[in-house]
Design a protein around this motif. Sequence first.
Motif, mmCIF file in Angstrom:
data_model
loop_
_atom_site.group_PDB
_atom_site.id
_atom_site.type_symbol
_atom_site.label_atom_id
_atom_site.label_comp_id
_atom_site.label_asym_id
_atom_site.label_seq_id
_atom_site.Cartn_x
_atom_site.Cartn_y
_atom_site.Cartn_z
ATOM 1 N N GLU A 16 0.886 -1.170 0.000
ATOM 2 C CA GLU A 16 0.000 0.000 0.000
ATOM 3 C C GLU A 16 0.916 1.209 0.000
ATOM 4 O O GLU A 16 1.719 1.386 0.912
ATOM 5 C CB GLU A 16 -0.897 -0.031 1.248
ATOM 6 N N SER A 17 0.785 2.026 -1.044
ATOM 7 C CA SER A 17 1.698 3.162 -1.164
ATOM 8 C C SER A 17 1.323 4.301 -0.220
ATOM 9 O O SER A 17 2.135 5.159 0.068
ATOM 10 C CB SER A 17 1.694 3.664 -2.604
ATOM 11 N N PHE A 18 0.083 4.295 0.243
ATOM 12 C CA PHE A 18 -0.384 5.411 1.078
ATOM 13 C C PHE A 18 -0.971 4.920 2.389
ATOM 14 O O PHE A 18 -2.170 4.748 2.543
ATOM 15 C CB PHE A 18 -1.434 6.226 0.310
ATOM 16 N N ARG A 68 10.426 5.007 -4.064
ATOM 17 C CA ARG A 68 9.714 5.764 -5.096
ATOM 18 C C ARG A 68 8.704 6.723 -4.466
ATOM 19 O O ARG A 68 8.205 7.621 -5.133
ATOM 20 C CB ARG A 68 8.980 4.809 -6.043
ATOM 21 N N TYR A 69 8.381 6.498 -3.213
ATOM 22 C CA TYR A 69 7.373 7.335 -2.554
ATOM 23 C C TYR A 69 7.970 8.344 -1.585
ATOM 24 O O TYR A 69 7.269 8.980 -0.818
ATOM 25 C CB TYR A 69 6.347 6.421 -1.853
ATOM 26 N N SER A 71 9.118 11.225 -1.898
ATOM 27 C CA SER A 71 8.725 12.642 -1.993
ATOM 28 C C SER A 71 7.460 12.943 -1.197
ATOM 29 O O SER A 71 7.147 14.101 -0.945
ATOM 30 C CB SER A 71 8.559 13.054 -3.456
ATOM 31 N N TYR A 72 6.711 11.911 -0.810
ATOM 32 C CA TYR A 72 5.465 12.149 -0.073
ATOM 33 C C TYR A 72 5.636 12.101 1.445
ATOM 34 O O TYR A 72 4.692 12.318 2.178
ATOM 35 C CB TYR A 72 4.423 11.074 -0.443
ATOM 36 N N TRP A 73 6.826 11.745 1.910
ATOM 37 C CA TRP A 73 6.962 11.434 3.329
ATOM 38 C C TRP A 73 7.180 12.653 4.211
ATOM 39 O O TRP A 73 7.064 12.550 5.436
ATOM 40 C CB TRP A 73 8.088 10.415 3.547
#
Lengths: 256, 751
Positions: A16-18, A68-69, A71-73
């Motif tokens: 789950e990416s989010f 890859r995720y 940038s959202y952290w």
Amino acid sequence: MTGCNDTPLGLINSIESFGSVDGPGVRFMLFMQGCRMRCRYCHNPETWSMDNAPMTMTPQEAFDKAVRYRSYWGKNGGVTVSGGEAMLQMEFVTEFFRLCRQDGINTALDTSGQPFVNEEGFLEGFRKLCSVTDLFILDIKHIDDEEHKKLTGFSNRNILDMARFLSDNGKHMWIRHVLVPGITDDEPSLRKLDAFIGTLANVDRVEILPYHSLGIAKWDKLGISYSLRDVRSPSAEQIRNANELLHTSSYNGYKG
Amino acid sequence: MVEKSQWSGFKGRMWKLEINVRDFINKNYTPYDGDESFLEPATEATNVLWDKLQALQREERARGGVLDMETDVVSGLTAYGPGYIDETTKDLEKVVGIQTDKPLKRAFMPYGGIKMAEKALMQYGYTPNAKLHEIFTKYHKTHNDAVFDAYTPEMKKARHSHIITGLPDTYGRGRIVGDYRRIALYGIDHLIAMKERDKSRVGTMYMADADIRLREEISEQIRCLQAMKEMATSYGFNISEPAKDAREAVQWLYFGYLAAIKTQNGAAMSVGRVSTFLDIYIERDLKAGILTEQEAQELIDHFVMKCRMVKFARIPSYNELFSGDPVWATLEVAGTTIDGKSMVTKNDYRFLHTLENMGPSPEPNLTVLYSSKLQESFKRYVAKISIDTSSIQYENDDVMKPIWGDDYSICCCVSATQTGKEMQFFGARANLAKCLMYAINGGWDTDYNEQIGPRYRRCQGNYLDYDDVVEKLQTMMGWLADLYVNTLNTIHYMHDKYYYEAALLSLIDTNVRRTFATGIAGFSHVIDSLSAIKYGRIRIIRDEMGYAVDFVNEGDDFPRYGNDDDRADEIGVWLLETFINMIKTRKTYRNSEPTMSILTITSNVVYGKYTGNLPDGRRASTPLAPGANPSYGAEKNGLLASLNSLAKLPYAWALDGISNTQTINPEALGHDEEERKTNLVNVLDGYFDQGAHHLNVNVFGIDKLLDCQEHPDKPEYANFTIRVSGYAVKFISLTREQQDDVISRTFHDRM
């Protein structure tokens, strides 16, 4: 880890990416395949079996997917490994977390603690895991051992041992408790649980997870009979009461 | 250099030498880096007016979506005297002016097409005026009739088979934003003088076609400017001179917008980037002690209330395309200057606060020009507004600014345009999913059983071959690009001739730059279909004539767009690059510059209705995924994986916009309000920092939609607003079909 042959392969149910509730901030989540416990309210029964995992990944592959995720952290996000029971694949998790930590990524482990064994043979590996885990999110299903067995099929003694071990070793924890009306919400047990948590250091958050019946469809699909069919989700009043008994609002470490 | 007494206290020089609102803003705005604590609640007057308007909106809904329609008066700047929300409370209205003589009454606008104007009337039980019918059929041609005079048989066929559809040949093209701020800053007389000067410089040597046309157009514009003055006079205002204070600035600016919506019923009628501009006037008055914060908020609330009242008479086929009565009164807040300074002012907070003072609303289409570099306090406030109202959209200032500068407006749903410098030829979209079927079937349309495209060689054999399909698809896309551009050229030639936007263009530079906005529908399905052919094994099922009508995957599951899987996502990048470059090689009307959008509005439902089974497994007649969204059920790795797939599409190749709509369950966004705000800001930062263009954010669960569908009359649903591809809409005003489409989309709610 040396050669390719030693690389532990992770059996993974899904990613789950989010994730935004299992650990601080926005999180990449790996749901591992396999769990021994048979919690009567489990909402992921498809993760029980160690056979037929939908995916396998090396720690490096999992890491490559996770970053890859990045940038959202923001300031406080990172990765969380959940399950299933992630500690059944401790070597994989340890190596995955090591890669993350090496790159400055926050790591959290969401676990029931059931695989924990308070013996040196196990602790050697567990200490390595601890050294690369920023946060343990520990589920305590029931404080009473007999009730715990009825609910999950297993004793809670080693789970409480694990909590003490983490406390003694300065590891940060969130403690979670699933509130099931008539099963895990009686006042004496909640008081006892509260007292136990009170003996632990570094508990940053105590959370009540209200029981919901959204998992039933999965049980039906797998053809397993679901024993809590008549149990309802707790009322707002029941939730409030449990929060008070567990003094959840006084555990604020997670606010940083 | 001109000097005006109304400019006292304003700095700068360039904007006095020429019409240059951007320079004025940059020299005079006051950045605000605080939080929302200064905001004031709605005043008593606002509440009274808003209650009246809500009562009218309820009545409108009770009457089937239309409160009242004009039958006997052709709309124009001075077609009516003054009108108010309610005659008895007109003194409470700080900003005045409505489209007709009564609130929410829809004007009669025949110039786009008399047939459509009359059809709209009859649909709601009104009888068209016989005399007007005679005038607009016998003595004056309208846009729609003119387009059909020039259409080729091939264009008509392509239109009827819906491979190109939603075209602005039956409605106004819209998407032109007049620089309404100019009236406030300069006053009408100065604008007329400037246009007169421009006109005197056209055709001084040799009068070519273009010069003759331009002289005529400028004359039309000047006539409109004069009529605007007359219109304002009927409300008791003299807008010949610049606005002297904040209230006048809002009013002058609104008169410009009112002129636009009285004369044009374009698909999108944007308000533009007015927030920072108006803040300059409000700041000046606040400093001078002649305005309070409460009065400033009231001005903005009343202006926004007017934007919530814009109505047009539409025909059923329009409503099918653009469901829920949208007008795209798009209005921007935030953004940054060329040199990277935040343009957030207190007024941006005031505009967003209207959603709290008067509740959620689809209009105006509030758009945040977002950058991760904007201050935290502002980002947290917009996140709060999103979480509470689902009424706003986000567009990435960091990717738009290098192309459009720091004074662009959003002219429709998501497309940028330099304010006062550009106009757009809106081109709806070409259905590439259907084009793929034409490629496989050699131009044969299996939905209509008719040869629509050129009779090229079809795909042979029992299985689809990737290289073969790609080659055939490219050839068919080449045919489609030719036809599409030629069709749009025809439409815009006639629109300029028969439905020229003189009022809007009078507030735009005479030497206007034109963009030619083409679009793609069926984006995700073409990607997934090509991926299915490449990574699966797709067997063709043929009908009795041998045409492919269905497909079965006998191989492995294949990667789908929306999972951050490069194998699928790269096909999307290829598809976009290929089609825009085909469009760019064609000759466009008035030397306009081609752009591309991946944006469907709610027309994804209509496009899907006329598209057969596809190799990716999508069934015939079901909706296509909206905009650049992944296909239904394709997203298997959560929200951020989906966002990463979208972020790979280069904005430079889709300058008309890449629309993405996502719905997040509040529980899946964080434990409490503070966490939810933090997490939403992190999502926005992470998405836009990768160069993505647009995001619609909805925050609610599927239960709410299902309950609203069953109980639309519950008071809490009266203004329940959701974001769909490119705009916002009241959920209850969507057709059942559109509601089902929204419900069937992915909700990110893993817990």
